[in-house]
Design a protein around this motif. Sequence first.
Motif, short mmCIF file in Angstrom:
data_model
loop_
_atom_site.label_atom_id
_atom_site.label_comp_id
_atom_site.label_asym_id
_atom_site.label_seq_id
_atom_site.Cartn_x
_atom_site.Cartn_y
_atom_site.Cartn_z
N ARG A 26 0.82 -1.22 0.00
CA ARG A 26 0.00 0.00 0.00
C ARG A 26 0.85 1.27 0.00
O ARG A 26 0.34 2.36 -0.21
CB ARG A 26 -0.92 0.03 1.22
N GLY A 27 2.12 1.14 0.28
CA GLY A 27 3.00 2.30 0.30
C GLY A 27 3.15 2.93 1.68
O GLY A 27 3.76 3.98 1.82
N ASN A 28 2.62 2.29 2.70
CA ASN A 28 2.73 2.80 4.08
C ASN A 28 4.04 2.30 4.69
O ASN A 28 4.05 1.40 5.51
CB ASN A 28 1.55 2.32 4.92
N ARG A 29 5.13 2.91 4.30
CA ARG A 29 6.43 2.45 4.78
C ARG A 29 6.97 3.28 5.93
O ARG A 29 8.05 3.02 6.43
CB ARG A 29 7.43 2.45 3.63
N ASN A 30 6.24 4.27 6.37
CA ASN A 30 6.69 5.11 7.49
C ASN A 30 6.22 4.55 8.82
O ASN A 30 5.97 5.29 9.75
CB ASN A 30 6.19 6.54 7.31
N ILE A 31 6.09 3.24 8.90
CA ILE A 31 5.67 2.58 10.12
C ILE A 31 6.90 1.95 10.77
O ILE A 31 7.67 1.25 10.12
CB ILE A 31 4.61 1.49 9.82
N ASP A 32 7.07 2.20 12.06
CA ASP A 32 8.20 1.62 12.79
C ASP A 32 7.98 0.12 12.95
O ASP A 32 6.92 -0.32 13.35
CB ASP A 32 8.33 2.29 14.15
N CYS A 33 8.98 -0.65 12.62
CA CYS A 33 8.90 -2.11 12.69
C CYS A 33 8.78 -2.58 14.14
O CYS A 33 8.09 -3.54 14.43
CB CYS A 33 10.14 -2.72 12.05
N ASP A 41 14.69 2.01 15.33
CA ASP A 41 13.81 2.89 14.58
C ASP A 41 13.77 2.45 13.12
O ASP A 41 13.77 3.25 12.22
CB ASP A 41 14.25 4.34 14.71
N GLN A 42 13.72 1.14 12.92
CA GLN A 42 13.74 0.59 11.59
C GLN A 42 12.34 0.62 10.99
O GLN A 42 11.39 0.17 11.60
CB GLN A 42 14.26 -0.85 11.64
#
Length: 118
Positions: A26-33, A41-42
């Motif tokens: 979906r392109g939501n890559r600004n989520i902290d793993c 803070d990966q």
Amino acid sequence: MQKYTIILAIILFTCFTITILINVIRGNRNIDCGCGGILGDQQISWKIIIRNLLFVCALSFLSAVDISYSSVDSLILGNEETFDSYSFLVIFLAISTLFIFSTYTNLLKIKNKLLEFK
């Protein structure tokens, strides 16, 4: 009992991987793993998906073999030897090295963040 634990770990890793995969697509890559704990803070990425799939493969292998083995050496060689002190020492040193390296890299990240505030 160990089989159930391994199966539960496979289910959890699969659920985590599917959730990360949906967000990456979906392109939501600004989520902290959350992989590194408080200091990590990966962001989620394809790298984490591949890593989780490797964990699932390793766990699947462990669930398929007889887990009465007591050391990695006996699993590889096919011997049912007891867990000796040498095997314990090798595994302990490997895990300790990984923890020291992880702590060192996290301390470098903290140092760089603190230097940015100056």
